[in-house]
Scaffold this motif. Sequence first.
Motif, mmCIF file in Angstrom:
data_model
loop_
_atom_site.group_PDB
_atom_site.id
_atom_site.type_symbol
_atom_site.label_atom_id
_atom_site.label_comp_id
_atom_site.label_asym_id
_atom_site.label_seq_id
_atom_site.Cartn_x
_atom_site.Cartn_y
_atom_site.Cartn_z
ATOM 1 N N ALA A 1 44.947 48.607 27.027
ATOM 2 C CA ALA A 1 44.200 49.469 27.737
ATOM 3 C C ALA A 1 43.314 50.907 26.988
ATOM 4 N N PHE A 2 42.528 51.296 27.327
ATOM 5 C CA PHE A 2 41.052 52.250 26.704
ATOM 6 C C PHE A 2 40.464 53.208 27.581
ATOM 7 N N ALA B 1 34.842 61.168 31.566
ATOM 8 C CA ALA B 1 36.150 61.934 31.972
ATOM 9 C C ALA B 1 36.833 60.628 33.113
ATOM 10 N N GLY B 2 37.810 60.338 33.246
ATOM 11 C CA GLY B 2 38.566 59.979 34.198
ATOM 12 C C GLY B 2 38.286 58.361 34.569
ATOM 13 N N VAL B 3 38.610 57.886 33.617
ATOM 14 C CA VAL B 3 38.067 56.013 34.319
ATOM 15 C C VAL B 3 38.795 55.248 32.726
ATOM 16 N N THR B 4 39.866 54.603 32.903
ATOM 17 C CA THR B 4 40.884 54.150 32.255
ATOM 18 C C THR B 4 40.279 52.764 32.309
ATOM 19 N N CYS B 5 40.249 51.789 31.347
ATOM 20 C CA CYS B 5 39.675 50.331 31.688
ATOM 21 C C CYS B 5 41.350 48.959 30.684
ATOM 22 N N ILE C 1 39.341 42.109 32.734
ATOM 23 C CA ILE C 1 39.020 43.625 32.263
ATOM 24 C C ILE C 1 38.600 43.841 34.257
ATOM 25 N N ALA C 2 39.543 45.533 34.525
ATOM 26 C CA ALA C 2 39.837 46.044 35.306
ATOM 27 C C ALA C 2 40.409 47.517 35.019
ATOM 28 N N CYS C 3 38.882 48.046 35.486
ATOM 29 C CA CYS C 3 38.739 49.628 34.613
ATOM 30 C C CYS C 3 38.990 50.221 36.387
ATOM 31 N N ARG C 4 39.774 51.625 36.673
ATOM 32 C CA ARG C 4 39.970 52.064 37.388
ATOM 33 C C ARG C 4 39.355 54.088 37.029
ATOM 34 N N GLN C 5 39.440 54.179 38.214
ATOM 35 C CA GLN C 5 39.392 55.813 38.633
ATOM 36 C C GLN C 5 40.877 56.231 38.009
ATOM 37 N N VAL C 6 41.125 56.792 37.097
ATOM 38 C CA VAL C 6 42.510 57.604 36.727
ATOM 39 C C VAL C 6 42.706 59.370 37.321
ATOM 40 N N GLY C 7 41.351 60.020 37.623
ATOM 41 C CA GLY C 7 41.209 61.260 37.833
ATOM 42 C C GLY C 7 39.773 60.975 38.086
ATOM 43 N N PRO C 8 39.750 63.220 37.922
ATOM 44 C CA PRO C 8 38.782 63.720 38.827
ATOM 45 C C PRO C 8 37.033 62.937 37.586
ATOM 46 N N ILE C 9 35.945 61.920 37.869
ATOM 47 C CA ILE C 9 35.494 61.310 37.216
ATOM 48 C C ILE C 9 33.925 61.965 36.699
ATOM 49 N N ARG D 1 23.890 52.783 44.468
ATOM 50 C CA ARG D 1 25.202 52.968 45.144
ATOM 51 C C ARG D 1 26.325 54.302 44.044
ATOM 52 N N ASN D 2 26.153 54.562 43.487
ATOM 53 C CA ASN D 2 26.815 55.516 42.937
ATOM 54 C C ASN D 2 28.417 54.659 42.139
ATOM 55 N N THR D 3 28.286 53.936 41.457
ATOM 56 C CA THR D 3 28.984 53.039 40.413
ATOM 57 C C THR D 3 28.643 52.657 39.443
ATOM 58 N N LEU D 4 30.026 52.916 38.717
ATOM 59 C CA LEU D 4 30.522 52.303 37.125
ATOM 60 C C LEU D 4 30.679 51.446 37.509
ATOM 61 N N VAL D 5 29.856 50.271 36.397
ATOM 62 C CA VAL D 5 29.910 48.853 36.119
ATOM 63 C C VAL D 5 30.188 48.510 35.139
ATOM 64 N N TYR D 6 30.916 47.645 34.710
ATOM 65 C CA TYR D 6 32.028 46.971 33.127
ATOM 66 C C TYR D 6 31.543 46.003 32.885
ATOM 67 N N LEU D 7 31.297 45.374 31.526
ATOM 68 C CA LEU D 7 31.468 44.106 31.573
ATOM 69 C C LEU D 7 31.719 43.131 30.649
ATOM 70 N N VAL D 8 32.521 42.847 30.159
ATOM 71 C CA VAL D 8 33.184 41.995 28.872
ATOM 72 C C VAL D 8 32.310 40.820 28.716
ATOM 73 N N TYR D 9 31.731 40.749 27.452
ATOM 74 C CA TYR D 9 31.970 39.167 26.859
ATOM 75 C C TYR D 9 31.883 39.179 25.398
ATOM 76 N N SER D 10 31.655 37.930 24.710
ATOM 77 C CA SER D 10 31.758 38.403 23.244
ATOM 78 C C SER D 10 30.932 37.093 22.880
ATOM 79 N N ASP D 11 30.494 37.637 21.450
ATOM 80 C CA ASP D 11 29.646 37.052 20.997
ATOM 81 C C ASP D 11 29.731 36.866 19.606
ATOM 82 N N ARG D 12 28.733 36.056 19.229
ATOM 83 C CA ARG D 12 28.567 35.530 17.422
ATOM 84 C C ARG D 12 27.368 35.712 16.798
#
Length: 154
Positions: A43-44, A50-54, A79-87, A121-132
Amino acid sequence: MRTIKGLLGALMLLPGLAVAEKIGEVSTVFKLMGPNDKIVVEAFDDPKVAGVTCYLSRAKTGGVKGGLGLAEDRAEASIACRQVGPISFLDTLKDGDEVFRERTSLVFKTMQVVRFFDQKRNTLVYLVYSDRVIEGSPQNAVTAIPILPWPQKP
């Protein structure tokens, strides 16, 4: 060799990147020598929001090479990110801001999480990927958090 050490040192000093906290792990392949292959859940908190944990789950290669930090981990992650407090935004957001980075091989491969803000849409979008350094992987995962009012405690 000096160049590689300098590059690795510079990567460790990248400002504003989140630090992951290990939540748990499960073994997936038994290894006679060295640690087992496993799936790790970490988790991070977003350093600029503030208010977002992934929560990130990823494969970690075991065995002798894995135990010594020489193995290359697979590119798959979830990945799954969630609102955990006021953003609230702690700094200016830019699309594609790197939020989290972790090396998945000795030098050439990293897993990273980047953030986008979908204003319409007033939305935060998080993308996880790997690179070389030479060739990345198309494998990725995405999660989205609509920014909603946080209930106040009475």
